[in-house]
Scaffold this active site. Structure first.
Site, PDB file in Angstrom:
ATOM      1  N   ARG A  34       1.467  14.464  13.553  1.00  9.63           N
ATOM      2  CA  ARG A  34       1.872  14.294  12.149  1.00  9.63           C
ATOM      3  C   ARG A  34       1.850  15.603  11.349  1.00  9.63           C
ATOM      4  O   ARG A  34       1.041  15.775  10.428  1.00  9.63           O
ATOM      5  CB  ARG A  34       1.010  13.223  11.475  1.00  9.63           C
ATOM      6  CG  ARG A  34       1.111  11.901  12.183  1.00  9.63           C
ATOM      7  CD  ARG A  34       0.328  10.818  11.510  1.00  9.63           C
ATOM      8  NE  ARG A  34       1.066  10.172  10.429  1.00  9.63           N
ATOM      9  CZ  ARG A  34       0.583   9.142   9.749  1.00  9.63           C
ATOM     10  NH1 ARG A  34      -0.594   8.678   9.995  1.00  9.63           N
ATOM     11  NH2 ARG A  34       1.300   8.589   8.800  1.00  9.63           N
TER      12      ARG A  34
ATOM     13  N   ARG B  45      -8.522  -0.468   5.047  1.00 11.99           N
ATOM     14  CA  ARG B  45      -7.638   0.522   4.430  1.00 11.99           C
ATOM     15  C   ARG B  45      -6.287  -0.097   4.099  1.00 11.99           C
ATOM     16  O   ARG B  45      -5.589   0.384   3.208  1.00 11.99           O
ATOM     17  CB  ARG B  45      -7.401   1.710   5.380  1.00 11.99           C
ATOM     18  CG  ARG B  45      -8.560   2.666   5.476  1.00 11.99           C
ATOM     19  CD  ARG B  45      -8.217   3.830   6.378  1.00 11.99           C
ATOM     20  NE  ARG B  45      -7.050   4.548   5.890  1.00 11.99           N
ATOM     21  CZ  ARG B  45      -6.464   5.540   6.541  1.00 11.99           C
ATOM     22  NH1 ARG B  45      -6.941   5.936   7.704  1.00 11.99           N
ATOM     23  NH2 ARG B  45      -5.411   6.147   6.047  1.00 11.99           N
TER      24      ARG B  45
ATOM     25  N   ASP C 229       4.848   0.564  12.092  1.00  9.50           N
ATOM     26  CA  ASP C 229       3.616  -0.027  11.560  1.00  9.50           C
ATOM     27  C   ASP C 229       3.429  -1.484  11.981  1.00  9.50           C
ATOM     28  O   ASP C 229       2.386  -2.073  11.687  1.00  9.50           O
ATOM     29  CB  ASP C 229       3.595   0.068  10.020  1.00  9.50           C
ATOM     30  CG  ASP C 229       3.267   1.477   9.549  1.00  9.50           C
ATOM     31  OD1 ASP C 229       2.941   2.331  10.386  1.00  9.50           O
ATOM     32  OD2 ASP C 229       3.350   1.720   8.325  1.00  9.50           O
TER      33      ASP C 229
ATOM     34  N   ARG D  44      -3.673  10.942   4.664  1.00  6.89           N
ATOM     35  CA  ARG D  44      -2.511  11.808   4.688  1.00  6.89           C
ATOM     36  C   ARG D  44      -1.651  11.703   3.425  1.00  6.89           C
ATOM     37  O   ARG D  44      -1.100  12.700   2.955  1.00  6.89           O
ATOM     38  CB  ARG D  44      -1.704  11.422   5.919  1.00  6.89           C
ATOM     39  CG  ARG D  44      -0.582  12.298   6.233  1.00  6.89           C
ATOM     40  CD  ARG D  44       0.098  11.837   7.500  1.00  6.89           C
ATOM     41  NE  ARG D  44       1.445  12.342   7.530  1.00  6.89           N
ATOM     42  CZ  ARG D  44       1.757  13.550   7.937  1.00  6.89           C
ATOM     43  NH1 ARG D  44       0.848  14.359   8.381  1.00  6.89           N
ATOM     44  NH2 ARG D  44       3.013  13.962   7.902  1.00  6.89           N
TER      45      ARG D  44
ATOM     46  N   LYS E 184       0.836  -1.205   0.000  1.00  5.27           N
ATOM     47  CA  LYS E 184       0.000   0.000   0.000  1.00  5.27           C
ATOM     48  C   LYS E 184       0.874   1.259   0.000  1.00  5.27           C
ATOM     49  O   LYS E 184       0.651   2.182  -0.794  1.00  5.27           O
ATOM     50  CB  LYS E 184      -0.892   0.002   1.254  1.00  5.27           C
ATOM     51  CG  LYS E 184      -1.569   1.327   1.528  1.00  5.27           C
ATOM     52  CD  LYS E 184      -2.452   1.268   2.753  1.00  5.27           C
ATOM     53  CE  LYS E 184      -1.746   1.554   4.052  1.00  5.27           C
ATOM     54  NZ  LYS E 184      -1.397   2.962   4.284  1.00  5.27           N
ATOM     55  N   ASN E 185       1.852   1.293   0.888  1.00  4.83           N
ATOM     56  CA  ASN E 185       2.625   2.524   1.063  1.00  4.83           C
ATOM     57  C   ASN E 185       3.611   2.786  -0.072  1.00  4.83           C
ATOM     58  O   ASN E 185       4.224   3.855  -0.125  1.00  4.83           O
ATOM     59  CB  ASN E 185       3.352   2.521   2.410  1.00  4.83           C
ATOM     60  CG  ASN E 185       2.371   2.735   3.554  1.00  4.83           C
ATOM     61  OD1 ASN E 185       1.197   3.032   3.315  1.00  4.83           O
ATOM     62  ND2 ASN E 185       2.848   2.577   4.776  1.00  4.83           N
TER      63      ASN E 185
ATOM     64  N   CYS F  46      -4.013  12.982  13.359  1.00  7.60           N
ATOM     65  CA  CYS F  46      -4.732  11.716  13.321  1.00  7.60           C
ATOM     66  C   CYS F  46      -4.505  11.015  14.641  1.00  7.60           C
ATOM     67  O   CYS F  46      -3.781  11.505  15.484  1.00  7.60           O
ATOM     68  CB  CYS F  46      -4.303  10.870  12.137  1.00  7.60           C
ATOM     69  SG  CYS F  46      -2.828   9.942  12.409  1.00  7.60           S
TER      70      CYS F  46
END
Ligand code: UD1
Length: 414
Positions: free
Chosen positions: A118, A390, A298, A89, A20-21, A113
């Site tokens: 952040r 997500r 994470d 974000r 995803k990232n 968040c």
């Protein structure tokens, strides 16, 4: 919500999705060129859909065939819709590319968040060093000006700021040097993508140097998701099971593998596979989260869940985000013994966790609660499913494929 009847050791193979990232900045990179950008191995996730909706709102056309996405067309609109940026974000990454292409960009601040404040100060000061004139007015960042090369020092190796500067740098024909950059595999993947679009990218010991201009369309395969992979490794471990991950990069998971081995869990790495062979009674650990190649923040919530069932005491220092503790209170409700002292999560191992109704506050907290539920006695009902979706593709199928007794259920308030 996701409902889990725990206590079954997971076993079998699971295929890991694209990261995803890495997909999120790659989608934004499409703003730099009118020609088609073909991205392969793009996971089907809410966050990915949000990023695609963003580039569409800025003028691009998107086509999807399975896990292949083609994005083409001119980015014509310099204003990012607040409704999209406030959802995620990573959409803030469009600031640099829009400014570079259109000479101006208007992007709402992504806001705080649940895991911490952040801020985006490093994104903004970095772009200013490259010639942007920036004003923040009523929560919207207005950037104007022509970008030029230069050296940008990051006081912290922020993933997002490094990506923002790489994206901007890819359009600048003189050298941009990012000193103290983030070195996460997802950042390196963006560097590779920009290089295949025509930028020169050099990764040196203390900096990344990029020289851009003359960009063109390309095809790029997104790297495997190391956080999803780490979550399934921990799922195998916490249930005392035997799980093999397919299509992964073991070297991206070195920090987690070292911690698991330190706890007494056997891990075997092949070329693109990792297997975990857990045993009961694993040991506690002392871990601190850090920028790559350190232990990833994470995976901190999922590791915390795993350590609630370890023998003895563990300490996990959360050093990246100031308040990434949303999972702790929920794990307590499942019978874990945890205290928070500043940035330290102190876990006293217990014999068992008990299923109950818990609420996910963010993606990785949700993953931690699923792991706890897989190991717990009885039924765990994890609400806040939208957070989990997500970040985890086909989570229900993948868990069931490993033998979990888990299913999704629609509720009015998931
Ligand atoms: C990315 C990841 C996220 C991961 C994080 C750290 C994506 C889409 N998200 O988030 O999953 O948890 O990296 O590995 O890739 N900071 C500042 N000023 C800035 C930017 C960041 O002070 O301008 C601080 C943040 O508050 C935080 C730390 O730097 O404490 C790390 O943030 P950063 O590396 O930027 O994370 P993200 O890119 O937001």
């Amino acid at each position: 919500m996701i409902i889990i009847r725990g206590g079954r050791p997971l076993s079998g193979r699971v295929e890991i999705s694209g990261a995803k990232n890495a997909a999120l900045p790659a989608i934004v990179a499409s703003l730099l060129i009118p020609e088609p950008l073909v991205l392969k191995r793009v996971p089907r996730l809410l966050d990915v859909e949000t990023q695609l909706a963003l580039v569409e709102a800025l003028g691009k056309q998107v086509e999807r065939w399975g896990d292949v996405i083609t994005i083409r067309g001119e980015a014509k609109i310099a204003t990012a819709p607040r409704e999209i940026v406030s959802r995620m974000r990573a959409s803030f990454l469009c600031l640099g590319p829009l400014l570079a292409r259109l000479g101006e960009a208007h992007v709402p601040l992504p806001g705080g968040c649940v895991i911490g404040a952040r801020p985006v100060d490093l994104h903004l000061s970095g772009l200013e060093r490259l010639g942007a004139k920036i004003q923040v007015d009523e929560g919207v960042v207005h950037a104007r000006g022509k970008l030029h090369g230069g050296e940008v020092w990051l006081r912290y190796p922020s993933v997002g700021a490094t990506e923002q500067l790489l994206l901007a740098g890819a359009t600048i024909p003189t050298r941009v040097e990012i000193v103290n950059p983030a070195r996460e595999p997802e950042v390196m993947d963006l560097g590779r993508l920009l290089a295949s679009m025509g930028a020169e990218v050099e990764v040196l010991e203390d900096r990344i140097v990029i020289r851009g201009g003359g960009l063109h369309g390309t095809e790029h395969e997104v790297i495997p998701d190391r956080i999803e992979a780490g979550t399934y490794l921990l799922a195998g471990a916490i249930t005392g099971g035997e799980v093999e991950l397919m299509d992964v990069c073991p070297e991206h998971l070195t920090a987690l593998i070292a911690e698991l081995e330190g706890c007494g869990v056997a891990v075997r790495c092949g070329e693109n596979a990792i297997s975990v062979l857990a045993r009961e009674n694993w040991l506690g650990a002392e871990v601190e989260t850090a920028p790559y190649p350190g232990f990833p923040t994470d995976l901190q919530p999922q590791l915390t869940a795993f350590l609630t069932l370890a023998r003895g005491r563990s300490i996990i220092w959360e050093r990246v985000f100031e308040s990434r503790f949303g999972h702790v209170g929920e794990l307590l409700r499942m019978g874990a013994r945890i205290t928070l002292q500043g940035q330290a999560i102190i876990v006293e191992g217990v014999e068992e966790l008990r299923g109950t109704e818990v609420v996910a506050t963010d993606i990785r907290a949700g993953a931690a609660l699923v792991l706890a539920g897989l190991a717990a006695r009885g039924e765990t009902r994890v609400k806040g499913l939208e957070h989990l979706l997500r970040g985890y593709e086909n989570v229900e199928e993948k868990l069931v494929g490993l033998g979990a007794n888990a299913w999704l259920e629609e509720t009015s308030a998931t």
